[in-house]
Design an enzyme around this catalytic site. Structure first.
Site, short mmCIF file in Angstrom:
data_model
loop_
_atom_site.label_atom_id
_atom_site.label_comp_id
_atom_site.label_asym_id
_atom_site.label_seq_id
_atom_site.Cartn_x
_atom_site.Cartn_y
_atom_site.Cartn_z
N ASN A 98 -20.12 2.25 6.79
CA ASN A 98 -21.14 3.28 6.57
C ASN A 98 -21.82 3.07 5.22
O ASN A 98 -22.97 3.43 5.03
CB ASN A 98 -20.50 4.67 6.60
N ARG A 147 -26.02 11.71 8.24
CA ARG A 147 -26.03 10.29 8.59
C ARG A 147 -26.88 9.41 7.68
O ARG A 147 -26.61 8.21 7.58
CB ARG A 147 -26.49 10.13 10.04
N ASP A 156 -25.42 4.32 0.87
CA ASP A 156 -25.45 4.47 2.33
C ASP A 156 -26.24 3.36 3.02
O ASP A 156 -27.47 3.31 2.94
CB ASP A 156 -26.06 5.84 2.68
N ARG A 184 -10.48 0.81 13.40
CA ARG A 184 -10.73 2.22 13.08
C ARG A 184 -12.02 2.21 12.28
O ARG A 184 -12.10 1.60 11.21
CB ARG A 184 -9.61 2.81 12.21
N ASP A 186 -14.33 3.74 9.95
CA ASP A 186 -14.37 4.77 8.91
C ASP A 186 -15.73 5.47 8.91
O ASP A 186 -16.77 4.82 9.06
CB ASP A 186 -14.14 4.07 7.55
N HIS A 190 -20.87 9.62 10.05
CA HIS A 190 -21.98 9.42 9.12
C HIS A 190 -22.91 8.29 9.55
O HIS A 190 -23.75 7.83 8.77
CB HIS A 190 -21.45 9.19 7.71
N GLU A 223 -13.80 7.40 13.36
CA GLU A 223 -13.41 8.57 12.59
C GLU A 223 -14.53 9.59 12.63
O GLU A 223 -15.54 9.47 11.94
CB GLU A 223 -13.09 8.19 11.14
N ASN A 286 -2.89 12.21 8.59
CA ASN A 286 -3.42 10.88 8.29
C ASN A 286 -3.49 10.71 6.77
O ASN A 286 -3.08 11.60 6.01
CB ASN A 286 -4.77 10.63 8.98
N ARG A 325 -0.58 7.97 16.83
CA ARG A 325 -0.47 7.12 15.63
C ARG A 325 0.47 7.82 14.65
O ARG A 325 0.24 8.96 14.26
CB ARG A 325 -1.84 6.94 14.99
C1 LM2 Z 1 -13.34 8.32 5.06
N1 LM2 Z 1 -13.61 8.78 6.17
O1 LM2 Z 1 -14.83 9.10 6.60
C2 LM2 Z 1 -11.99 7.94 4.59
O2 LM2 Z 1 -11.01 8.26 5.53
C3 LM2 Z 1 -11.78 8.55 3.25
O3 LM2 Z 1 -10.51 8.25 2.78
C4 LM2 Z 1 -12.89 8.05 2.33
O4 LM2 Z 1 -12.90 8.78 1.10
C5 LM2 Z 1 -14.28 8.27 2.89
N2 LM2 Z 1 -14.38 8.22 4.28
C6 LM2 Z 1 -15.21 7.21 2.37
O5 LM2 Z 1 -14.87 5.97 2.92
C7 LM2 Z 1 -12.06 8.29 0.10
C8 LM2 Z 1 -11.62 9.46 -0.78
C9 LM2 Z 1 -12.72 9.91 -1.72
C10 LM2 Z 1 -13.23 8.74 -2.50
C11 LM2 Z 1 -13.79 7.75 -1.48
C12 LM2 Z 1 -14.41 6.52 -2.12
O6 LM2 Z 1 -11.22 10.55 0.07
O7 LM2 Z 1 -12.16 10.87 -2.62
O8 LM2 Z 1 -14.23 9.14 -3.39
O9 LM2 Z 1 -12.71 7.29 -0.64
O10 LM2 Z 1 -13.47 5.82 -2.90
C13 LM2 Z 1 -14.07 8.74 -4.74
C14 LM2 Z 1 -13.89 9.95 -5.65
C15 LM2 Z 1 -15.15 10.81 -5.58
C16 LM2 Z 1 -16.36 10.00 -6.01
C17 LM2 Z 1 -16.44 8.75 -5.10
C18 LM2 Z 1 -17.57 7.84 -5.53
O11 LM2 Z 1 -12.74 10.67 -5.22
O12 LM2 Z 1 -14.98 11.91 -6.49
O13 LM2 Z 1 -17.55 10.78 -5.81
O14 LM2 Z 1 -15.21 8.01 -5.17
O15 LM2 Z 1 -17.40 7.40 -6.85
C19 LM2 Z 1 -18.45 10.87 -6.90
CA CA Z 2 -24.68 6.92 6.73
#
Ligand code: LM2
Ligand code: CA
Length: 476
Positions: A98, A147, A156, A184, A186, A190, A223, A286, A325
């Site tokens: 995405n 999206r 994006d 899977r 992700d 979106h 997802e 998960n 799972r």
């Molecule tokens: C998912 N599903 O749609 C994943 O299962 C999830 O684990 C991912 O988020 C998300 N999509 C994007 O692939 C994780 C996590 C976020 C984290 C992102 C990117 O849950 O907290 O965001 O990965 O690493 C982090 C920071 C957030 C910050 C972002 C960008 O926690 O505060 O936002 O990075 O710097 C400014």
């Molecule tokens: Ca998108």
């Protein structure tokens, strides 16, 4: 598409979250294969942004499609798929397309550099032309925004762009060449279903050198978090493949936390708002919702509530609904905390105790007797239907799977002590929750089924486990 490509007689996949490829290969050979597991969901395989504190979520910030992460390199990945497929265990990859890394993600685990602020990722290569204009997602009632804007600042990608479609398909086809059985996807919610359809249409058939029959297509689980009340619904995706059924996680958590009586589980399935069985990937927790990321809410059960967690896992595995799972976690106190390491950077290998459990910071729920023995139960009962449903009018329930397996649960604060119809042939059976069948003996409780199929079932409310399970392969 939604055929899992499992080897026959197997069921149950496990998410070996943040494990290294070499360790997964060994786990397939030493534990998963022999215990009847069908597959492994692995953490993202492609190069990700390196973050100073090495949080687990850095792997959700792609820098390129080079197969180099803290879990290992391409050679190690290829060796893992070969070794796992050889013992009948399939590999499913968590793929992120995405978006690319957010601002601050300037270099990757494979040595590539990037400039997210100018949307430049030379490791692919992607330039600003390949992305949607910058905007933030704040309103989940607006499908265009969900999206076409950025999820937490992640750049994006425009999956409607044919160059982007080709690059993504090239990445996925490379993994198919290396022997994976599926993906899977992700953040599928979106992305536009029509764009996903184009991308899936560019995928090759699975690699027959790895034991897949010719013409096999990758299993796709998307997802899509759909708890209701938003612009986007899972039904937009179920024509393309399976979806992650988050309502299952929420509902099973509520039930085994005592917020919904177990007797109501008698119609578990689509009546609960779940997608069709073959379109639903089901789970208790998960990697996101076990730590408060993503959806599922406060009622999600995790390894931190072990008794209820084992009951919910046993119910999921005993019940025919969905593709289950099992989550396999590392222990955490901080929700950003990454996996156990040797030096703050390199991921540590798990170590194993004589009772099969793990140490070294790895929880390994899949190595809990109550869980892996229920994978064997699921394999033993096959496609037999639920029969002999019984409940006490509140939180004690039992059912059989045809005449091959029987399971009982007690989530009331008093003992279960009843004569119940098990559906099984007469004999003495080993309860695979309190113990394991070992030759002609059982390390746990035994259950004697009479010639009429009935057995007296006892489950004290203060026992370690609130579940009891017997099946034809655990007959003494
Ligand atoms: C998912 N599903 O749609 C994943 O299962 C999830 O684990 C991912 O988020 C998300 N999509 C994007 O692939 C994780 C996590 C976020 C984290 C992102 C990117 O849950 O907290 O965001 O990965 O690493 C982090 C920071 C957030 C910050 C972002 C960008 O926690 O505060 O936002 O990075 O710097 C400014
Ligand atoms: Ca998108």
């Amino acid at each position: 598409q939604f055929d899992t490509n499992y080897a026959s007689g197997r069921s149950g996949m496990v998410h070996l979250f943040e494990w290294k490829w070499d360790d997964i290969a060994a786990e397939c050979e030493n534990f998963l294969g022999p215990n009847g597991f069908a597959g492994v969901q692995v953490s993202p395989v492609n190069e990700n942004a390196v973050k100073d504190s090495r949080p687990w979520w850095e792997r959700y910030q792609p820098i390129s499609y080079k197969l180099v992460t803290r879990s290992g390199n391409e050679e190690q990945f290829a060796s893992m798929t070969r070794r796992c497929n050889a013992v009948g265990v399939r590999i499913y990859v968590d793929v992120i397309f995405n978006h690319m890394a957010a601002n601050g993600g300037t270099y990757g685990t494979g040595g590539s550099t990037a400039s997210p602020s100018s949307k430049s990722y030379p490791g692919v290569p992607y330039s600003s032309l390949d992305f949607n204009p910058t905007c933030a997602i704040s309103n989940y009632n607006d499908a265009n925004q969900v999206r076409n804007c950025e999820l937490v600042g992640l750049r994006d990608l425009n999956q409607g762009n044919s160059y982007v479609q080709e690059k993504i398909a090239e990445f996925l086809n490379h993994l198919i060449d290396l022997g994976v059985a599926g993906f899977r996807v992700d953040a599928a919610k979106h992305m536009w279903p029509a764009d996903l359809g184009v991308i899936y249409g560019l995928l090759k058939n699975l690699n027959t050198d790895h034991g897949f029959s010719s013409g096999s297509k990758a299993y796709i689980v998307q997802e899509v978090i759909d708890m209701g009340g938003e612009a986007i619904s899972k039904s937009e995706y179920t024509g393309l493949g399976a979806i992650t059924e988050f309502r299952h996680s929420d509902s099973i958590g509520k039930a085994f936390r005592g917020k919904n009586q177990l007797r109501y589980l008698s119609n578990w399935g689509t009546a609960w708002g779940f997608a069709a069985s073959d379109r639903s990937l089901v789970f208790v927790d998960n990697h996101d919702n076990q730590r408060g990321h993503g959806a599922g809410g406060a009622d999600v059960l995790t390894y931190k509530v072990p008794k209820q967690y084992r009951m919910a896992s046993a119910f999921m595995l005993a019940h025919p609904f969905g593709t289950p799972r099992v989550m396999s976690s590392f222990s955490f106190s901080d929700t950003d905390q990454g996996p156990p390491t040797t030096d703050g950077h390199n991921i540590a290998s798990p170590s194993f105790n004589s009772d099969n459990s793990c140490s070294g910071g790895w929880v390994c729920e899949h190595r809990w007797r109550q869980i892996y023995n229920m994978v064997a139960f699921r394999n033993a009962v096959g496609s037999d239907a639920i029969q002999n449903w019984w409940d006490n009018g509140s939180n004690q329930i039992a059912f059989s799977r045809g005449s091959r397996g029987f399971v009982a649960f007690n989530n009331d604060n008093y003992d279960l002590n009843s004569s119940l119809q098990t559906g099984l042939p007469a004999g003495t059976y080993c309860d695979v929750i309190s113990g394991t069948k070992n030759g002609s003996s059982c390390t746990g409780k035994t259950v004697t089924v009479g010639s009429d199929g009935r057995a007296s079932i006892y489950l004290g409310n203060s026992e370690d486990d609130g579940v009891l399970a017997i099946h034809v392969n655990a007959k003494l």
